[in-house]
Scaffold this motif. Structure first.
Motif, PDB file in Angstrom:
ATOM      1  N   PHE A   1       7.033   2.274  -4.621  1.00  0.00           N
ATOM      2  CA  PHE A   1       6.515   0.910  -4.697  1.00  0.00           C
ATOM      3  C   PHE A   1       7.646  -0.111  -4.792  1.00  0.00           C
ATOM      4  O   PHE A   1       7.658  -1.106  -4.070  1.00  0.00           O
ATOM      5  N   VAL A   2       8.604   0.134  -5.665  1.00  0.00           N
ATOM      6  CA  VAL A   2       9.729  -0.795  -5.827  1.00  0.00           C
ATOM      7  C   VAL A   2      10.530  -0.879  -4.536  1.00  0.00           C
ATOM      8  O   VAL A   2      10.885  -1.972  -4.070  1.00  0.00           O
ATOM      9  N   SER A   3      10.806   0.264  -3.933  1.00  0.00           N
ATOM     10  CA  SER A   3      11.583   0.288  -2.694  1.00  0.00           C
ATOM     11  C   SER A   3      10.873  -0.468  -1.571  1.00  0.00           C
ATOM     12  O   SER A   3      11.482  -1.298  -0.883  1.00  0.00           O
ATOM     13  N   VAL A   4       9.594  -0.176  -1.399  1.00  0.00           N
ATOM     14  CA  VAL A   4       8.824  -0.822  -0.329  1.00  0.00           C
ATOM     15  C   VAL A   4       8.677  -2.313  -0.594  1.00  0.00           C
ATOM     16  O   VAL A   4       8.794  -3.131   0.326  1.00  0.00           O
ATOM     17  N   THR A   5       8.418  -2.686  -1.836  1.00  0.00           N
ATOM     18  CA  THR A   5       8.283  -4.105  -2.179  1.00  0.00           C
ATOM     19  C   THR A   5       9.565  -4.852  -1.848  1.00  0.00           C
ATOM     20  O   THR A   5       9.533  -5.942  -1.255  1.00  0.00           O
ATOM     21  N   THR A   6      10.697  -4.271  -2.196  1.00  0.00           N
ATOM     22  CA  THR A   6      11.995  -4.887  -1.901  1.00  0.00           C
ATOM     23  C   THR A   6      12.166  -5.081  -0.400  1.00  0.00           C
ATOM     24  O   THR A   6      12.584  -6.145   0.056  1.00  0.00           O
ATOM     25  N   GLN A   7      11.814  -4.054   0.373  1.00  0.00           N
ATOM     26  CA  GLN A   7      11.938  -4.158   1.828  1.00  0.00           C
ATOM     27  C   GLN A   7      11.007  -5.213   2.399  1.00  0.00           C
ATOM     28  O   GLN A   7      11.402  -5.984   3.290  1.00  0.00           O
TER      29      GLN A   7
ATOM     30  N   LEU B   1       9.823  -7.858   0.883  1.00  0.00           N
ATOM     31  CA  LEU B   1      10.331  -9.179   0.504  1.00  0.00           C
ATOM     32  C   LEU B   1      11.478  -9.606   1.409  1.00  0.00           C
ATOM     33  O   LEU B   1      11.586 -10.774   1.784  1.00  0.00           O
ATOM     34  N   GLN B   2      12.345  -8.670   1.769  1.00  0.00           N
ATOM     35  CA  GLN B   2      13.468  -8.984   2.649  1.00  0.00           C
ATOM     36  C   GLN B   2      12.993  -9.297   4.063  1.00  0.00           C
ATOM     37  O   GLN B   2      13.550 -10.153   4.730  1.00  0.00           O
TER      38      GLN B   2
ATOM     39  N   TYR C   1      -0.208 -10.400  -1.066  1.00  0.00           N
ATOM     40  CA  TYR C   1      -0.046  -9.613   0.155  1.00  0.00           C
ATOM     41  C   TYR C   1       1.063  -8.579  -0.024  1.00  0.00           C
ATOM     42  O   TYR C   1       0.881  -7.409   0.309  1.00  0.00           O
ATOM     43  N   ILE C   2       2.206  -9.009  -0.548  1.00  0.00           N
ATOM     44  CA  ILE C   2       3.348  -8.112  -0.729  1.00  0.00           C
ATOM     45  C   ILE C   2       2.964  -6.947  -1.641  1.00  0.00           C
ATOM     46  O   ILE C   2       3.215  -5.784  -1.322  1.00  0.00           O
ATOM     47  N   ALA C   3       2.318  -7.232  -2.766  1.00  0.00           N
ATOM     48  CA  ALA C   3       1.938  -6.190  -3.718  1.00  0.00           C
ATOM     49  C   ALA C   3       0.914  -5.228  -3.119  1.00  0.00           C
ATOM     50  O   ALA C   3       1.046  -4.003  -3.257  1.00  0.00           O
ATOM     51  N   GLU C   4      -0.095  -5.759  -2.438  1.00  0.00           N
ATOM     52  CA  GLU C   4      -1.120  -4.904  -1.848  1.00  0.00           C
ATOM     53  C   GLU C   4      -0.550  -4.028  -0.740  1.00  0.00           C
ATOM     54  O   GLU C   4      -0.838  -2.835  -0.674  1.00  0.00           O
ATOM     55  N   ARG C   5       0.263  -4.622   0.106  1.00  0.00           N
ATOM     56  CA  ARG C   5       0.857  -3.854   1.218  1.00  0.00           C
ATOM     57  C   ARG C   5       1.814  -2.789   0.687  1.00  0.00           C
ATOM     58  O   ARG C   5       1.805  -1.646   1.161  1.00  0.00           O
ATOM     59  N   ALA C   6       2.608  -3.131  -0.304  1.00  0.00           N
ATOM     60  CA  ALA C   6       3.535  -2.156  -0.890  1.00  0.00           C
ATOM     61  C   ALA C   6       2.765  -1.009  -1.532  1.00  0.00           C
ATOM     62  O   ALA C   6       3.154   0.155  -1.399  1.00  0.00           O
TER      63      ALA C   6
END
Length: 71
Positions: A16-22, A24-25, A34-39
């Motif tokens: 989750f942390v890795s995907v969220t970071t990606q 966001l970038q 959207y970012i949280a749900e997609r991650a």
């Protein structure tokens, strides 16, 4: 909702942390929901794949290792 073992929870959190970071970038203009749900969706998919591979490994034959030396 998926029930997670403690080790799976650690893996899911890391995904989750890795995907969220990606995410966001890649698209910082998207909203936080959207970012949280997609991650979370991507982390769930990754965890399910990990579970499937683990089950496959457990049920796989060990014939591929080959004969023991000295036989």
């Amino acid at each position: 909702m998926i029930r997670l073992t403690p080790s799976e929870q650690v893996a899911w959190d890391a995904y989750f942390v890795s995907v969220t970071t990606q995410l966001l970038q890649q698209d910082a203009k998207r909203g936080p929901e959207y970012i949280a749900e997609r991650a979370a969706e991507i982390a769930d998919e990754m965890l399910l794949e990990r579970r499937e591979r683990c089950v496959e490994r457990r049920s796989a034959s060990v014939d591929w290792i080959g004969p023991a030396k000295g036989q």
